[in-house]
Design a protein around this motif. Structure first.
Motif, PDB file in Angstrom:
ATOM      1  N   LEU A 164       0.731  -1.215   0.104  1.00  0.00           N
ATOM      2  CA  LEU A 164      -0.155  -0.025  -0.071  1.00  0.00           C
ATOM      3  C   LEU A 164       0.946   1.131   0.035  1.00  0.00           C
ATOM      4  CD1 LEU A 164      -2.755   1.275   0.187  1.00  0.00           C
ATOM      5  CD2 LEU A 164      -2.790   0.932   2.627  1.00  0.00           C
ATOM      6  N   ILE A 165       1.991   1.216   0.734  1.00  0.00           N
ATOM      7  CA  ILE A 165       2.904   2.483   0.765  1.00  0.00           C
ATOM      8  C   ILE A 165       3.677   2.589  -0.622  1.00  0.00           C
ATOM      9  CG2 ILE A 165       4.933   3.152   1.780  1.00  0.00           C
ATOM     10  CD1 ILE A 165       4.343   1.682   4.328  1.00  0.00           C
ATOM     11  N   LEU A 166       3.931   1.595  -1.409  1.00  0.00           N
ATOM     12  CA  LEU A 166       4.482   1.859  -2.461  1.00  0.00           C
ATOM     13  C   LEU A 166       3.382   2.200  -3.598  1.00  0.00           C
ATOM     14  CD1 LEU A 166       6.546  -1.710  -2.955  1.00  0.00           C
ATOM     15  CD2 LEU A 166       7.218   0.628  -2.528  1.00  0.00           C
ATOM     16  N   LEU A 167       2.307   1.994  -3.374  1.00  0.00           N
ATOM     17  CA  LEU A 167       1.229   2.522  -4.281  1.00  0.00           C
ATOM     18  C   LEU A 167       1.145   3.893  -4.125  1.00  0.00           C
ATOM     19  CD1 LEU A 167      -1.473  -0.470  -4.380  1.00  0.00           C
ATOM     20  CD2 LEU A 167       0.119   0.034  -6.197  1.00  0.00           C
ATOM     21  N   LEU A 168       0.720   4.288  -2.701  1.00  0.00           N
ATOM     22  CA  LEU A 168       0.609   5.694  -2.298  1.00  0.00           C
ATOM     23  C   LEU A 168       1.877   6.507  -2.733  1.00  0.00           C
ATOM     24  CD1 LEU A 168      -1.088   5.299   1.239  1.00  0.00           C
ATOM     25  CD2 LEU A 168      -2.210   5.849  -1.082  1.00  0.00           C
ATOM     26  N   PHE A 169       2.967   6.123  -2.681  1.00  0.00           N
ATOM     27  CA  PHE A 169       4.155   7.083  -2.667  1.00  0.00           C
ATOM     28  C   PHE A 169       5.156   6.524  -3.917  1.00  0.00           C
ATOM     29  CE2 PHE A 169       3.217   7.362   1.428  1.00  0.00           C
ATOM     30  CZ  PHE A 169       3.411   8.678   2.123  1.00  0.00           C
ATOM     31  N   ARG A 170       4.243   5.898  -5.088  1.00  0.00           N
ATOM     32  CA  ARG A 170       4.917   5.535  -6.234  1.00  0.00           C
ATOM     33  C   ARG A 170       6.301   5.024  -6.173  1.00  0.00           C
ATOM     34  NH1 ARG A 170       3.366  11.089  -9.795  1.00  0.00           N
ATOM     35  NH2 ARG A 170       0.915  10.876  -9.248  1.00  0.00           N
ATOM     36  N   ALA A 171       6.165   3.916  -5.192  1.00  0.00           N
ATOM     37  CA  ALA A 171       7.409   3.020  -4.982  1.00  0.00           C
ATOM     38  C   ALA A 171       9.049   3.914  -4.983  1.00  0.00           C
ATOM     39  CB  ALA A 171       7.779   2.040  -6.320  1.00  0.00           C
ATOM     40  N   GLN A 172       8.731   4.818  -3.907  1.00  0.00           N
ATOM     41  CA  GLN A 172      10.053   5.528  -3.993  1.00  0.00           C
ATOM     42  C   GLN A 172      11.301   4.581  -3.380  1.00  0.00           C
ATOM     43  OE1 GLN A 172       9.762   8.615  -0.809  1.00  0.00           O
ATOM     44  NE2 GLN A 172       7.760   9.888  -1.926  1.00  0.00           N
ATOM     45  N   LEU A 173      12.318   5.134  -4.121  1.00  0.00           N
ATOM     46  CA  LEU A 173      13.414   4.293  -3.930  1.00  0.00           C
ATOM     47  C   LEU A 173      14.072   4.371  -2.679  1.00  0.00           C
ATOM     48  CD1 LEU A 173      15.396   2.543  -5.906  1.00  0.00           C
ATOM     49  CD2 LEU A 173      16.580   4.657  -6.307  1.00  0.00           C
ATOM     50  N   LEU A 174      13.778   5.357  -1.922  1.00  0.00           N
ATOM     51  CA  LEU A 174      14.274   5.528  -0.392  1.00  0.00           C
ATOM     52  C   LEU A 174      13.572   4.319   0.369  1.00  0.00           C
ATOM     53  CD1 LEU A 174      15.772   6.848   2.044  1.00  0.00           C
ATOM     54  CD2 LEU A 174      13.587   8.261   2.341  1.00  0.00           C
ATOM     55  N   HIS A 175      12.464   4.145   0.055  1.00  0.00           N
ATOM     56  CA  HIS A 175      11.578   3.080   0.832  1.00  0.00           C
ATOM     57  C   HIS A 175      12.137   1.913   0.794  1.00  0.00           C
ATOM     58  CE1 HIS A 175       7.913   6.045   0.856  1.00  0.00           C
ATOM     59  NE2 HIS A 175       8.902   6.398   1.776  1.00  0.00           N
ATOM     60  N   LEU A 176      12.494   1.340  -0.537  1.00  0.00           N
ATOM     61  CA  LEU A 176      13.044   0.246  -0.837  1.00  0.00           C
ATOM     62  C   LEU A 176      14.413  -0.016  -0.378  1.00  0.00           C
ATOM     63  CD1 LEU A 176      11.689   0.389  -4.606  1.00  0.00           C
ATOM     64  CD2 LEU A 176      10.925  -1.290  -2.843  1.00  0.00           C
ATOM     65  N   ILE A 177      15.275   1.086  -0.561  1.00  0.00           N
ATOM     66  CA  ILE A 177      16.530   0.980   0.010  1.00  0.00           C
ATOM     67  C   ILE A 177      16.696   0.695   1.567  1.00  0.00           C
ATOM     68  CG2 ILE A 177      18.752   2.336   0.550  1.00  0.00           C
ATOM     69  CD1 ILE A 177      18.173   3.789  -2.179  1.00  0.00           C
ATOM     70  N   MET A 178      15.781   1.258   2.119  1.00  0.00           N
ATOM     71  CA  MET A 178      15.581   1.198   3.748  1.00  0.00           C
ATOM     72  C   MET A 178      15.263  -0.020   4.189  1.00  0.00           C
ATOM     73  SD  MET A 178      16.167   4.145   5.303  1.00  0.00           S
ATOM     74  CE  MET A 178      15.478   3.758   6.826  1.00  0.00           C
ATOM     75  N   GLY A 179      14.571  -0.962   3.494  1.00  0.00           N
ATOM     76  CA  GLY A 179      14.062  -2.314   3.354  1.00  0.00           C
ATOM     77  C   GLY A 179      15.643  -3.407   3.710  1.00  0.00           C
ATOM     78  N   PHE A 180      16.411  -3.071   2.740  1.00  0.00           N
ATOM     79  CA  PHE A 180      17.625  -3.848   2.931  1.00  0.00           C
ATOM     80  C   PHE A 180      18.707  -3.624   3.841  1.00  0.00           C
ATOM     81  CE2 PHE A 180      15.805  -5.374  -1.020  1.00  0.00           C
ATOM     82  CZ  PHE A 180      16.043  -6.669  -0.993  1.00  0.00           C
TER      83      PHE A 180
END
Length: 367
Positions: free
Chosen positions: A159-175
């Motif tokens: 849901l976060i990815l959909l709302l924020f258009r898959a921001q790279l920061l959020h994906l980087i934070m995961g790893f």
């Protein structure tokens, strides 16, 4: 230029330093070291704030504020998730002092990685690669380990990815978070409850979806600060809404600045960000509010409009403002192209103004 290069070196150095400083702090707080009769948590409690201070010094002002606010906010989050919900428990139960600072260091590192020139250049490929990696982890944890907690986190993250258009920061934070969680649980600094919430859910130690809590916290802090800056600007500046009066004032000011050497008033509305270029004026307002991504969008669209009208004055003027924003974000090469283009344009239209802007550009590159 030398100062900018030094800033980039520090940025890369802090990114590389993230991995050993995390391992150093977690090892000193490890269950193994404690079993040897040495409580190294005091070293971690000292090292994390010191490294955090070093990182703060080299962050941009807006990033620095985010990192500072994140320390108390993450401490509150730790209280909720660890002490109230008991999703995980620290070695001595109490939340170590270094942990909230570690969260802020984590966020600062993610912000710096997301702004690397190489990362921006390959943003689309990295985005798809990280999306595939996260999807594989969530699906694997659910199918292989019956990790229902991570499955719920996965839905929230989608849901976060959909709302924020898959921001790279959020994906980087995961790893980045996954690295910390693996090291922390392996060294025995904390342990996740395998059946949290009184057995309603099941998970692993650590759950692959733990990073979603971090991402939610990042969003809350960043959005709250953005909203508070906007409210402050609105209350202290009567032109905050970008009213017609504000457009006229900006237009008059720009006309005055770009009048010819004879000091004759310019009559062409294209000499400034007037009603025909309202997005340019809004971009200047976003710069004042330190909302740089929105400002970039405004300046880029203004350049597109000016190009369609063959309006070189506004095209290069918007490029100058766009270049200043890119420079502030550390994108020195594309910024210099735009800044030099405006100075070169003024050389052919107004040499006196060209000298002034050339001096500004020199001061900027030598700062």
């Amino acid at each position: 230029m030398a100062a900018s290069s030094k800033t980039q070196h520090w940025q890369i150095g802090l990114i590389l330093g993230f991995w050993p400083i995390v391992l150093f702090a977690l090892f000193n707080d490890s269950a193994w070291l404690n079993a040897q009769g040495f409580n190294g948590q005091m070293i971690s409690n000292l090292a994390a704030p010191l490294y955090f201070g070093l990182m703060l010094y080299h962050l941009r002002p807006d990033q620095r504020l985010i990192a500072l606010v994140f320390v108390p906010f993450s401490a509150l989050g730790e209280y909720v998730f660890s002490l109230l919900l008991e999703l995980y428990t620290y070695k001595f139960v109490a939340i170590p002092i270094y942990v909230p600072f570690g969260h802020a260091i984590l966020l600062g590192t993610g912000l710096q990685i997301s702004e690397l020139a190489w990362v921006k250049q390959h943003a689309q490929r990295l985005r798809w690669g990280l999306l595939l990696g996260h999807a594989s982890l969530f699906l694997g944890a659910w199918l292989l380990f019956d990790d229902s907690l991570s499955a719920i986190f996965g839905l929230i993250f989608s849901l976060i990815l959909l709302l924020f258009r898959a921001q790279l920061l959020h994906l980087i934070m995961g790893f980045l978070v996954l690295y910390i969680e693996l090291m922390g649980t392996w060294l025995g600094c904390w342990r996740w409850d395998l059946n949290p919430l009184n057995g309603l859910l099941h998970t692993t130690n650590p759950p692959v979806g733990a990073f979603v809590c971090y991402v939610i916290a990042d969003i809350i802090v960043i959005m709250s600060l953005r909203w508070s800056r906007w409210m402050w600007g609105y209350r202290h500046n009567r032109h905050a809404k970008g009213s017609a009066a504000y457009y006229q004032q900006k237009l008059a000011l720009t006309k005055h600045i770009y009048a010819d050497q004879a000091n004759e008033p310019a009559t062409n509305e294209a000499d400034g960000f007037g009603k025909g270029y309202a997005l340019g004026t809004v971009g200047l307002r976003y710069v004042e509010l330190n909302q740089l991504p929105a400002a970039i969008t405004c300046f880029e669209r203004t350049r597109q409009l000016a190009q369609s009208r063959n309006d070189l004055a506004i095209f290069h003027l918007a490029g100058w403002h766009l270049g200043k924003v890119l420079w502030q974000q550390g994108q020195t090469q594309p910024a210099l192209v735009l800044l030099n283009a405006y100075v070169n344009y003024l050389e052919t239209t107004n040499r006196a103004q060209a000298k002034q802007f050339a001096a500004q550009l020199q001061a900027l590159t030598q700062a």
